[in-house]
Design a protein around this motif. Structure first.
Motif, PDB file in Angstrom:
ATOM      1  N   LEU A 394       0.820  -1.208   0.000  1.00 53.24           N
ATOM      2  CA  LEU A 394       0.000   0.000   0.000  1.00 53.24           C
ATOM      3  C   LEU A 394       0.856   1.262   0.000  1.00 53.24           C
ATOM      4  CD1 LEU A 394      -2.927  -0.897   2.434  1.00 53.24           C
ATOM      5  CD2 LEU A 394      -3.105  -0.312   0.008  1.00 53.24           C
ATOM      6  N   HIS A 395       1.958   1.232   0.747  1.00 58.10           N
ATOM      7  CA  HIS A 395       2.815   2.420   0.794  1.00 58.10           C
ATOM      8  C   HIS A 395       3.410   2.728  -0.580  1.00 58.10           C
ATOM      9  CE1 HIS A 395       2.543   1.853   5.165  1.00 58.10           C
ATOM     10  NE2 HIS A 395       2.903   3.120   5.256  1.00 58.10           N
ATOM     11  N   ARG A 396       3.808   1.685  -1.301  1.00 59.94           N
ATOM     12  CA  ARG A 396       4.343   1.921  -2.654  1.00 59.94           C
ATOM     13  C   ARG A 396       3.236   2.381  -3.595  1.00 59.94           C
ATOM     14  NH1 ARG A 396       9.442   0.775  -3.222  1.00 59.94           N
ATOM     15  NH2 ARG A 396      10.470  -0.847  -1.996  1.00 59.94           N
ATOM     16  N   LEU A 397       2.080   1.771  -3.462  1.00 66.21           N
ATOM     17  CA  LEU A 397       0.944   2.156  -4.305  1.00 66.21           C
ATOM     18  C   LEU A 397       0.606   3.631  -4.117  1.00 66.21           C
ATOM     19  CD1 LEU A 397      -1.460   1.210  -6.155  1.00 66.21           C
ATOM     20  CD2 LEU A 397      -2.746   0.884  -4.038  1.00 66.21           C
ATOM     21  N   LEU A 398       0.717   4.100  -2.871  1.00 69.28           N
ATOM     22  CA  LEU A 398       0.376   5.486  -2.552  1.00 69.28           C
ATOM     23  C   LEU A 398       1.548   6.439  -2.735  1.00 69.28           C
ATOM     24  CD1 LEU A 398      -1.754   4.743   0.633  1.00 69.28           C
ATOM     25  CD2 LEU A 398      -2.609   5.439  -1.600  1.00 69.28           C
ATOM     26  N   GLY A 399       2.678   5.917  -3.214  1.00 67.08           N
ATOM     27  CA  GLY A 399       3.817   6.776  -3.534  1.00 67.08           C
ATOM     28  C   GLY A 399       4.490   7.373  -2.318  1.00 67.08           C
ATOM     29  N   TYR A 400       4.573   6.604  -1.233  1.00 68.48           N
ATOM     30  CA  TYR A 400       5.199   7.127  -0.018  1.00 68.48           C
ATOM     31  C   TYR A 400       6.714   7.068  -0.149  1.00 68.48           C
ATOM     32  CZ  TYR A 400       5.968   7.949   4.959  1.00 68.48           C
ATOM     33  OH  TYR A 400       6.370   8.473   6.166  1.00 68.48           O
ATOM     34  N   ASP A 401       7.393   8.181   0.154  1.00 69.47           N
ATOM     35  CA  ASP A 401       8.846   8.254   0.019  1.00 69.47           C
ATOM     36  C   ASP A 401       9.551   8.347   1.369  1.00 69.47           C
ATOM     37  OD1 ASP A 401       8.238  10.804   0.863  1.00 69.47           O
ATOM     38  OD2 ASP A 401       9.084  11.824  -0.885  1.00 69.47           O
ATOM     39  N   GLY A 402       8.831   8.054   2.436  1.00 69.47           N
ATOM     40  CA  GLY A 402       9.403   8.171   3.767  1.00 69.47           C
ATOM     41  C   GLY A 402       9.007   9.453   4.466  1.00 69.47           C
ATOM     42  N   LYS A 403       8.471  10.396   3.706  1.00 71.96           N
ATOM     43  CA  LYS A 403       8.067  11.678   4.282  1.00 71.96           C
ATOM     44  C   LYS A 403       6.623  12.028   3.930  1.00 71.96           C
ATOM     45  CE  LYS A 403      12.764  13.569   4.264  1.00 71.96           C
ATOM     46  NZ  LYS A 403      13.652  14.642   3.735  1.00 71.96           N
ATOM     47  N   GLU A 404       6.241  11.816   2.680  1.00 73.25           N
ATOM     48  CA  GLU A 404       4.884  12.171   2.271  1.00 73.25           C
ATOM     49  C   GLU A 404       4.375  11.213   1.204  1.00 73.25           C
ATOM     50  OE1 GLU A 404       5.202  16.166   0.972  1.00 73.25           O
ATOM     51  OE2 GLU A 404       6.377  15.706  -0.810  1.00 73.25           O
ATOM     52  N   PHE A 405       3.047  11.245   0.996  1.00 73.64           N
ATOM     53  CA  PHE A 405       2.395  10.379   0.021  1.00 73.64           C
ATOM     54  C   PHE A 405       2.142  11.159  -1.270  1.00 73.64           C
ATOM     55  CE2 PHE A 405       1.475   8.476   4.078  1.00 73.64           C
ATOM     56  CZ  PHE A 405       1.487   7.114   3.831  1.00 73.64           C
ATOM     57  N   ILE A 599      15.549  -9.716   9.921  1.00 74.54           N
ATOM     58  CA  ILE A 599      14.343  -8.988   9.536  1.00 74.54           C
ATOM     59  C   ILE A 599      14.592  -7.495   9.653  1.00 74.54           C
ATOM     60  CG2 ILE A 599      13.356  -9.058  11.881  1.00 74.54           C
ATOM     61  CD1 ILE A 599      10.578  -9.341  10.530  1.00 74.54           C
ATOM     62  N   GLN A 600      14.048  -6.734   8.708  1.00 77.58           N
ATOM     63  CA  GLN A 600      14.089  -5.273   8.749  1.00 77.58           C
ATOM     64  C   GLN A 600      12.924  -4.795   9.611  1.00 77.58           C
ATOM     65  OE1 GLN A 600      16.222  -3.103   7.425  1.00 77.58           O
ATOM     66  NE2 GLN A 600      15.120  -1.195   7.675  1.00 77.58           N
ATOM     67  N   THR A 601      13.195  -3.920  10.588  1.00 78.43           N
ATOM     68  CA  THR A 601      12.163  -3.528  11.548  1.00 78.43           C
ATOM     69  C   THR A 601      11.619  -2.123  11.325  1.00 78.43           C
ATOM     70  OG1 THR A 601      13.843  -2.741  13.113  1.00 78.43           O
ATOM     71  CG2 THR A 601      13.130  -5.050  13.304  1.00 78.43           C
ATOM     72  N   ARG A 602      12.043  -1.453  10.250  1.00 79.06           N
ATOM     73  CA  ARG A 602      11.543  -0.100   9.962  1.00 79.06           C
ATOM     74  C   ARG A 602      11.607   0.127   8.461  1.00 79.06           C
ATOM     75  NH1 ARG A 602      13.977   4.829   9.019  1.00 79.06           N
ATOM     76  NH2 ARG A 602      16.012   3.871   9.255  1.00 79.06           N
ATOM     77  N   ASN A 603      10.633   0.842   7.915  1.00 85.56           N
ATOM     78  CA  ASN A 603      10.694   1.181   6.499  1.00 85.56           C
ATOM     79  C   ASN A 603      11.928   2.036   6.222  1.00 85.56           C
ATOM     80  OD1 ASN A 603       8.309  -0.144   5.939  1.00 85.56           O
ATOM     81  ND2 ASN A 603       7.037   1.679   5.995  1.00 85.56           N
ATOM     82  N   ASN A 604      12.770   1.594   5.297  1.00 84.11           N
ATOM     83  CA  ASN A 604      13.972   2.338   4.939  1.00 84.11           C
ATOM     84  C   ASN A 604      13.902   2.631   3.448  1.00 84.11           C
ATOM     85  OD1 ASN A 604      16.659   3.157   4.207  1.00 84.11           O
ATOM     86  ND2 ASN A 604      17.397   2.230   6.107  1.00 84.11           N
ATOM     87  N   TYR A 605      13.516   3.852   3.124  1.00 87.84           N
ATOM     88  CA  TYR A 605      13.313   4.208   1.727  1.00 87.84           C
ATOM     89  C   TYR A 605      14.626   4.508   1.019  1.00 87.84           C
ATOM     90  CZ  TYR A 605       8.442   4.176   2.980  1.00 87.84           C
ATOM     91  OH  TYR A 605       7.209   3.756   3.408  1.00 87.84           O
ATOM     92  N   ASP A 606      15.680   4.779   1.775  1.00 84.12           N
ATOM     93  CA  ASP A 606      16.995   4.965   1.164  1.00 84.12           C
ATOM     94  C   ASP A 606      17.544   3.637   0.651  1.00 84.12           C
ATOM     95  OD1 ASP A 606      16.980   7.691   1.721  1.00 84.12           O
ATOM     96  OD2 ASP A 606      17.833   7.381   3.725  1.00 84.12           O
ATOM     97  N   LEU A 607      17.374   2.578   1.454  1.00 86.07           N
ATOM     98  CA  LEU A 607      17.846   1.254   1.045  1.00 86.07           C
ATOM     99  C   LEU A 607      16.801   0.494   0.240  1.00 86.07           C
ATOM    100  CD1 LEU A 607      19.578   0.032   4.345  1.00 86.07           C
ATOM    101  CD2 LEU A 607      20.660   1.031   2.324  1.00 86.07           C
ATOM    102  N   ASN A 608      15.575   1.018   0.207  1.00 84.70           N
ATOM    103  CA  ASN A 608      14.469   0.367  -0.488  1.00 84.70           C
ATOM    104  C   ASN A 608      14.131  -0.990   0.147  1.00 84.70           C
ATOM    105  OD1 ASN A 608      12.438   0.400  -2.419  1.00 84.70           O
ATOM    106  ND2 ASN A 608      13.661  -0.701  -3.927  1.00 84.70           N
ATOM    107  N   VAL A 609      14.186  -1.033   1.486  1.00 82.36           N
ATOM    108  CA  VAL A 609      13.838  -2.240   2.242  1.00 82.36           C
ATOM    109  C   VAL A 609      12.755  -1.859   3.254  1.00 82.36           C
ATOM    110  CG1 VAL A 609      14.663  -4.098   3.713  1.00 82.36           C
ATOM    111  CG2 VAL A 609      16.195  -3.110   2.006  1.00 82.36           C
ATOM    112  N   MET A 610      11.653  -2.597   3.230  1.00 82.59           N
ATOM    113  CA  MET A 610      10.508  -2.221   4.046  1.00 82.59           C
ATOM    114  C   MET A 610      10.434  -3.017   5.345  1.00 82.59           C
ATOM    115  SD  MET A 610       9.141   0.195   2.310  1.00 82.59           S
ATOM    116  CE  MET A 610      10.779   0.619   1.719  1.00 82.59           C
TER     117      MET A 610
END
Length: 729
Positions: A394-405, A599-610
């Motif tokens: 859903l976050h990718r679908l909504l275009g979330y970049d870590g700061k805004e949608f 496991i990754q425990t936080r959305n990391n948009y710099d590394l592109n790992v959710m």
């Protein structure tokens, strides 16, 4: 009489080498003013080339030998000429001053450097032949470090790290000390991880009175946020007064009156919202209440026909396309193709995936564009597998970049039909973001989920609220299909309070369902689990690392994720790769080795790992950098990087963490030591993570009690009330 603690030893010098650096712990080598090389570790955030004063004591580490155990670090700004030249030339935040310019500045101004910097920075800029901007940046950094030293010396005894103090000074400026003394509860707002109880301990040590207005306001807000953390969107007014009174313990007869006065002020200032709810009043954060109002309006206004299909021909058309649907599945498909928004829910083995695949196939035959989405990466991947069509989070679908949608009312999702699976995991804030990006006159929304699973980690209970109120067209698939198998049937039986024994039939040498419930002592359950991995799992045909997921309700205790991850890491590394993993110091994070499951425990948009992505360590380089495979993508994480804090061992995870995921074999620990967390929806969610085999380990009382305990969903949400009432939201 207690012995008086000796004052800490102090070392002055320059940090020469950093082995590890994080916000709460660093280790490295320091070159002291006397020329000695000293190993250090402790409570600081270290950077190479920093001139510092370290306070602490000498200790002998069992592995690293003699080192200086740091309790506090200060920037050393009382420098001799050589030290000042080195500081100016090497400070990472000061650009444009190299060794030659630094020497020119120091030789020109000497002991008057600080006064000149503060009062006449243009003179230094002229002497060094740099822009005034460079010297103003130097002035800011020098002032900030002086402020950090003052605040640090004051707050070091309260448990704040150097990194946290630096963050405070960045936000509050040079008068941070005065601001914090006047109102220490500002820490709650400004520092992540500092809640009311932690800050209240600091405030009490400072002598802040219990009836301080800021303390009362912080306590009330804390109670509202605690409710959010528990999943509720509001707290009843009178209950909030009682909870706040219990938290604040103000030791005065009129404490409740004072709390009520402060609460009314918070409501008047719109820091909190208060709304009537049928004879009572609900108090909430304004943002959450407004989100639920918007959700109510969206679902109330959603009773539109599907713009892509004609109702008259729909039944015959569906029969022609999907002859194998049972009655409920047929009803669900017809409902979704008749309405602009609809909901399909059902338990394990009820045919949700088959129904979604049928809807997708019909829409493809009709040349309609269909998008598939789910809250997590794992859930999206499962949706891809059953539909044969690409799915996204859903976050990718909504275009979330870590700061805004990026997707919103002005830029809605561009598709004919959107199917969102695993909707039980969607909380109020994410549901609100989704509806902002949907134009129902153009896009049909189909919500799919299992209302028997755990509610979302965040606030709200959108799926169950919609089902309970029947606010939108809804179908519940309530029959287990013939093809479901023993695993699905036994999982559904838990919803009726029944835990079935180990299944008799084997498939390819392995049963679908194992029940081992004889371990009244948690140590026996722990030993059985380790023996299972040591001697049995591979015989059942499963890979120890990639096929099996151990699940537990909690992080702490002998059957929690923290202890068991360390145990299984040591066992698997030795069994599979002959690697000896050293003991982990209590309270320390275990080191990672090649082949470890993480496991990754936080959305990391710099590394592109959710958040929730499971990976495998491909390599650990000599400099400590990790190379991790996340779903076929190799990601590098440097030693000392803050990104490393978001990586945890994943041999054992909580049930909440794996919602939306499936594994060939799920091992679920159900023991009486976790009984305070037990209920049948937790049990059901745990075993339904198994794709082929579920193994339940625990004690008979714990297993039975967990299945029998039907926890009433007591989350307080505005949405359910608003949808059940007359239109007014």
């Amino acid at each position: 009489m207690p012995r008086k603690r000796k004052p800490p030893a102090r070392l002055r010098g320059r940090i020469e080498k950093v082995y590890f650096a994080g916000p709460k712990f660093s280790a490295g080598r320091m070159l002291t003013d006397s020329g000695d090389a000293v190993q250090f570790a402790g409570n600081l955030f270290a950077q190479e080339e920093q001139p510092v004063v370290l306070a602490g004591e000498w200790a002998t580490h069992p592995k690293f030998g003699r080192q200086f155990k740091v309790e506090m670090m200060e920037h050393d700004l009382d420098l001799d000429q050589a030290g000042l030249i080195h500081y100016l030339a090497n400070h990472p935040e000061i650009k444009g001053i190299g060794p030659a310019k630094a020497r020119r500045i120091v030789e020109a101004f000497g002991d008057d450097f600080e006064a000149t910097l503060m009062e006449a920075p243009e003179r230094i800029a002229s002497e060094a032949r740099v822009s005034i901007d460079v010297i103003q940046r130097l002035q800011e950094e020098w002032t900030k470090n002086r402020s950090v030293n003052a605040v640090l010396s004051w707050l070091s005894s309260f448990g704040l790290t150097h990194h946290q103090v630096t963050t405070l000074v960045d936000k509050l400026g040079g008068n941070a000390l005065d601001v914090l003394k006047a109102d220490p509860y500002i820490l709650i707002r400004e520092l992540r991880g500092f809640g009311f109880k932690k800050v209240d301990l600091i405030a009490r040590k400072l002598g802040t009175p219990k009836n301080h207005p800021s303390r009362i306001r912080a306590g009330i807000t804390c109670c509202v946020k605690d409710a959010l953390d528990q999943g509720s969107c509001w707290v009843e007014y009178e209950a909030l007064l009682d909870q706040s009174n219990l938290l604040l313990v103000m030791d005065c007869f009129d404490s409740k009156d004072r709390i009520e006065t402060a609460l009314d002020q918070l409501i008047a200032e719109e820091v909190l919202s208060c709304t009537p709810l049928g004879g009572r009043f609900g108090v909430a954060l304004p943002a959450i209440m407004n989100m639920e109002k918007d959700l109510c309006s969206f679902f109330r206004d959603a009773n539109l026909p599907n713009p892509h299909f004609e109702e008259a021909d729909l039944e015959v058309f569906i029969r022609d396309q999907c002859a194998t649907l049972n009655d409920k599945q047929f009803e669900a498909v017809k409902l979704t193709l008749s309405n602009s928004i609809s909901l399909i829910s059902g338990g394990a083995g009820s045919g949700k995936s088959f129904t979604v695949a049928a809807i997708n196939r019909i829409c493809n035959e009709s040349d309609l564009n269909v998008l598939l989405s789910a809250p997590t990466g794992k859930a999206a991947k499962r949706l891809e597998e059953v539909s044969g069509k690409r799915a996204t989070t859903l976050h990718r679908l909504l275009g979330y970049d870590g700061k805004e949608f990026a997707r919103n009312q002005e830029n809605p999702i561009d598709t004919d039909l959107l199917i969102v699976d695993e909707f039980s995991m969607v909380d109020v804030p994410l549901a609100w973001q989704l509806i902002q990006a949907i134009d129902l006159s153009r896009t049909v929304l189909i919500i799919v989920g299992d209302h028997n699973q755990l509610p979302p980690v965040g606030p709200g209970n959108v799926l169950r609220d919609l089902i309970q109120t029947r606010a939108i067209p809804t179908v519940i698939l309530d029959k287990v299909v013939r093809q479901a198998g023993v695993l699905k049937e036994n999982s559904i039986a838990i919803l009726n309070g029944e835990v079935r024994k180990t299944s008799a039939a084997k498939s390819q040498g392995c049963r679908d369902w194992y029940l081992a419930d004889k371990f009244t002592d948690s140590a026996e359950a722990q030993s059985f689990l380790l023996n299972l991995f040591s001697t049995r799992i591979e015989d059942l045909g499963f890979d120890l690392v990639k096929d099996v997921q151990v699940l537990t309700p909690t992080h702490k205790g002998p059957l929690g994720t923290q202890t068991l991850n360390i145990d299984l890491q040591r066992l698997i590394q030795k069994k599979r790769w002959k690697v000896h993993v050293p003991p982990v110091q209590p309270g320390r994070k275990p080191p990672l080795f090649k082949h470890d499951k993480v496991i990754q425990t936080r959305n990391n948009y710099d590394l592109n790992v959710m958040n929730g992505s499971i990976g495998y360590v491909l390599d650990v380089f000599p400099n400590g950098t990790l190379l991790i495979d996340f779903d076929g993508i190799a990601v590098e994480i440097e030693k000392g990087s803050s990104n490393l804090n978001d990586i945890q061992l994943a041999y054992v995870l909580t049930v909440h963490k794996v919602q939306g995921s499936e594994f060939p074999c799920a091992v679920f620990l159900v023991h009486k030591i976790h009984s305070f967390m037990h209920h049948r929806n937790l049990f059901y969610t745990g075993v339904t993570r198994a794709k082929k085999t579920a193994i339940i380990i625990g004690d008979h009382w714990g297993v039975t009690n967990c299945a029998k305990k039907s926890q009433v969903d007591d989350r307080s949400t505005f949405l359910r009330i608003y949808l059940a009432s007359e239109p007014a939201c």
